[in-house]
Design a protein around this motif. Sequence first.
Motif, PDB file in Angstrom:
ATOM      1  N   SER A 127      22.288  25.953  66.585  1.00 36.82           N
ATOM      2  CA  SER A 127      21.751  24.909  65.723  1.00 36.82           C
ATOM      3  C   SER A 127      21.723  25.388  64.273  1.00 36.82           C
ATOM      4  N   LYS A 128      22.076  24.501  63.368  1.00 37.11           N
ATOM      5  CA  LYS A 128      22.082  24.883  61.960  1.00 37.11           C
ATOM      6  C   LYS A 128      21.804  23.672  61.084  1.00 37.11           C
ATOM      7  N   THR A 129      21.412  23.942  59.847  1.00 37.99           N
ATOM      8  CA  THR A 129      21.083  22.898  58.892  1.00 37.99           C
ATOM      9  C   THR A 129      22.210  22.728  57.884  1.00 37.99           C
ATOM     10  N   VAL A 130      22.602  21.476  57.668  1.00 40.13           N
ATOM     11  CA  VAL A 130      23.605  21.134  56.666  1.00 40.13           C
ATOM     12  C   VAL A 130      22.903  20.354  55.562  1.00 40.13           C
ATOM     13  N   LYS A 499      30.608  21.462  48.216  1.00 37.61           N
ATOM     14  CA  LYS A 499      29.528  22.271  47.656  1.00 37.61           C
ATOM     15  C   LYS A 499      28.611  21.502  46.715  1.00 37.61           C
ATOM     16  N   TRP A 500      29.080  20.422  46.161  1.00 38.75           N
ATOM     17  CA  TRP A 500      28.300  19.753  45.110  1.00 38.75           C
ATOM     18  C   TRP A 500      28.396  18.255  45.275  1.00 38.75           C
ATOM     19  N   GLY A 501      27.317  17.562  44.891  1.00 39.69           N
ATOM     20  CA  GLY A 501      27.343  16.110  44.967  1.00 39.69           C
ATOM     21  C   GLY A 501      26.217  15.510  44.146  1.00 39.69           C
ATOM     22  N   ILE A 502      26.326  14.197  43.916  1.00 40.44           N
ATOM     23  CA  ILE A 502      25.304  13.484  43.171  1.00 40.44           C
ATOM     24  C   ILE A 502      25.167  12.084  43.765  1.00 40.44           C
ATOM     25  N   LYS A 503      23.931  11.574  43.759  1.00 40.10           N
ATOM     26  CA  LYS A 503      23.664  10.246  44.312  1.00 40.10           C
ATOM     27  C   LYS A 503      22.686   9.534  43.381  1.00 40.10           C
ATOM     28  N   ALA A 504      23.057   8.327  42.957  1.00 38.43           N
ATOM     29  CA  ALA A 504      22.220   7.527  42.073  1.00 38.43           C
ATOM     30  C   ALA A 504      21.896   6.207  42.757  1.00 38.43           C
ATOM     31  N   GLY A 505      20.691   5.721  42.506  1.00 35.26           N
ATOM     32  CA  GLY A 505      20.280   4.475  43.145  1.00 35.26           C
ATOM     33  C   GLY A 505      19.356   3.674  42.251  1.00 35.26           C
ATOM     34  N   ALA A 542      25.410  29.270  48.456  1.00 32.91           N
ATOM     35  CA  ALA A 542      25.987  30.118  49.498  1.00 32.91           C
ATOM     36  C   ALA A 542      25.713  29.460  50.845  1.00 32.91           C
ATOM     37  N   GLU A 543      26.197  30.084  51.912  1.00 26.49           N
ATOM     38  CA  GLU A 543      26.061  29.483  53.236  1.00 26.49           C
ATOM     39  C   GLU A 543      24.609  29.247  53.602  1.00 26.49           C
ATOM     40  N   ASP A 544      23.711  30.148  53.189  1.00 27.57           N
ATOM     41  CA  ASP A 544      22.299  30.044  53.546  1.00 27.57           C
ATOM     42  C   ASP A 544      21.399  29.790  52.345  1.00 27.57           C
ATOM     43  N   PHE A 545      21.971  29.287  51.254  1.00 31.59           N
ATOM     44  CA  PHE A 545      21.151  29.030  50.076  1.00 31.59           C
ATOM     45  C   PHE A 545      21.677  27.797  49.352  1.00 31.59           C
ATOM     46  N   ILE A 595      16.372  25.818  49.193  1.00 35.00           N
ATOM     47  CA  ILE A 595      16.284  26.001  50.641  1.00 35.00           C
ATOM     48  C   ILE A 595      17.149  27.205  50.992  1.00 35.00           C
ATOM     49  N   TYR A 596      16.574  28.155  51.664  1.00 35.83           N
ATOM     50  CA  TYR A 596      17.329  29.364  51.941  1.00 35.83           C
ATOM     51  C   TYR A 596      16.833  30.025  53.215  1.00 35.83           C
ATOM     52  N   LYS A 597      17.679  30.880  53.749  1.00 34.67           N
ATOM     53  CA  LYS A 597      17.358  31.633  54.953  1.00 34.67           C
ATOM     54  C   LYS A 597      17.455  33.116  54.645  1.00 34.67           C
TER      55      LYS A 597
END
Length: 793
Positions: A127-130, A499-505, A542-545, A595-597
């Motif tokens: 199990s992992k978080t995306v 890796k990057w995104g933006i959402k406007a509403g 990064a993968e966990d950050f 958010i990091y591990k």
Amino acid sequence: MNSFIKKALCMLLVLYAGSYLKAQNNSTKIIGVLIEDATSLAIPYATVVLHDKTSKKIIVGTTSNDKGAFSITTTHNNFYLEISFMGFKTKTITTFNFINKKADLGNIILTTDKQALDEVVVTGEVSKTVFKLDKRVFNVGADISSTGASALEVLNNVPSVNVNIEGEISLRGSTGVQILINGKPSVLADESSNALGTITADMIESIEVITNPSAKYEASGTAGILNIILKKEEKKGWNGAVSLNTGTPDNHSIGLSLNRRTESFNLFAQLGAGYRSIPKKSEAINTDLVNNEVIFSNGTESRDETFYNLTLGTDYYINDLNVITLSGNFAYEVEEQPSETNFSYFDATNSLISSWVRNEITDATNPKYTYELNYKKEFKNNEEHTLLFSALGRFFGKDQSSEFTNTTISGTDSNSEQETETNFKQANYTFKIDYTNPISNIYTLETGAQYVINDVGNDYEVRDVSNGVFVVDEDLTNDFEYNQKVLGVYVTGAYEKEKWGIKAGLRVEHTNLTTLLTNTNEANEQNFTNIFPTLHSSYKVAEDFSLQAGYSKRIYRPGLRDLNPFFNIRNNFNIRVGNPNLQPEFTDSYELTSIYKIGKASLSSSFYHQYTTDMVQQVSTYVDNVTISTPENIGTDSAFGFETNGKYRPNNWLTITGNVNFNYFDRKGSYETQIFDFSGSQWSSKLGSKIGLPADIDLELTGNYQSGYKTVQGSITGFVFLDVGVRKKIFKGKAIVNLGVRDLFESRNFEQFVSQTTFETYSFTQRGRFVTLGISYGFGKGEAMTYSGGRRR
């Protein structure tokens, strides 16, 4: 020629029939029922295969039905039978006893294969978080989905989410989380029930965590949203749980949850009944600093309820792309509220003028019902291309009568009698439509609308004794009507790469609010339209950050309790009154989250800023030794804070969770002639641990601390308390015994001071210690868990 064709067809038919009958005469049938070794429960959907003994090739196969039964037919005579199911040792049968070409194997016992389960945990998908733009997606891997856990246990593995031993869900340390299933409300997700126990881990594909909602969601939000995404292909047969609970103070209940999944239907039901008592101790001191008079009061009160609850619902899968959900819930409460309060009145010389006791007898009946219809359509090009329509109706009623008697103990005669009668009705309706279109792998468009109707009537009457007859007190009697309609429309657009995104509403909500005090014909109407922009962005370092940033504009609309000029005369020296002229408050919320591990620990930290205008605060006034508390719009509040929460699981038997929230605020405002400019801070923390002990015993300890803080007229003191829970699994988790203790040391006390130039007040309340003991049994794939009888609304 035609005659020849007919004869040829007849000959072929005869030959075919003959060969078919010969095959039937040579065929044999094998039947049996698959049973678990530990619980003697049926095993549905196990694989049953016939192999050729020589070549080892598969001859024919089938699966067991929801009752564990199977039937398999073959014309071969050199074979063996192989039965397999995840989590159980594969069973091979080579000897058969045929009677009339039928072999009945009876009950076939499959034994649990712990080693196989461990291998799945190690080698299967983990199990992992995306991280998405405005949410985090926890994908459920084989390390959880193969363990037979319930949905609540899956939620407890999600970073930032905690589920205590009684099933209460919190997100980043805050309760009041909205639970959705496949993006829509569901009776299965109602926190007032234990229906989530009928959803198992292997039915769940992922869980979406939303802490800062976008414009898609209404502007008056909750602590957060958890959306459980179920796998389409899971058809699980019967699932369910039954539970029996007791406790002190009185808390007794019995509950049954059922869930039946077929190819086209998912049927769910829950029923329960019980009795509970919620006592409270209170103390108050009112001091008149002008005349130096003091009123002391202390007493006990209780809310005692007998309750009944019934829930029915179904998901109907029209086809793979269309599903309709229809569900309803009915609850009924019979309520008693006894109380006894002792009063003492002292003059300026500290001499006792009078003392008396005030007794209350209150009876009420509370019917509640909820019904909802949902329709969801998915489009062929993409399963995330969806159209969702939902209609929800709720009703709550209260028919209540009270008797109050004042009996003089000493001093001045204070004998009196009062009666009150309340007829309360509240109806809420919500209609919502949402459309989501992933235009490409990078661009996504969302749009929709929502219409909410709140219709409330509260008829409250107070009667005093005059010359031996009860007469209506017009000053305290009121019939209040409240009607609010909110229409909201929204649109959001998202651009998201790996890796990057933006959402406007952007969300636009129009509010129409009318209130009417019918006995005085005082009417108030508010019409306003507000725009609520939202902006979210994320970057995967990064993968966990990962980093997430968000902005949203929120609104708090005053509710009935805030607006209704309602007098509660249980303690007629401390009265809370609503304000029909109260305006909504607005908040601009900014948040930066990381958010990091780190190894086996997952951490989430946030810096936030909230700026609130037309802030609503309770303001107290003092008239004739009576404290009257009223909500008022007093100004602005600028708050800066830091929150961090984490979960650390160093091994399979220990989980540690923690949450710390620090908040600094600067408030500026005024009311009448008073200036309320001040600053202060408050912080809270929670530390919990779940410890797996031998013999399938789990121990949970949760400590909470809330600091004291300043208010507009005084202060509220801090408190610390400890909750303890012990859970013992029986029959490999099919049955569970629960022991829970809330507020072990009875230290969760609410204490408030109001200090002004002309008066001072002090109030203290304590709920005390609650102990519950329950036993629950899950059948099918259902998970045993506690039935609380539903949380009060």
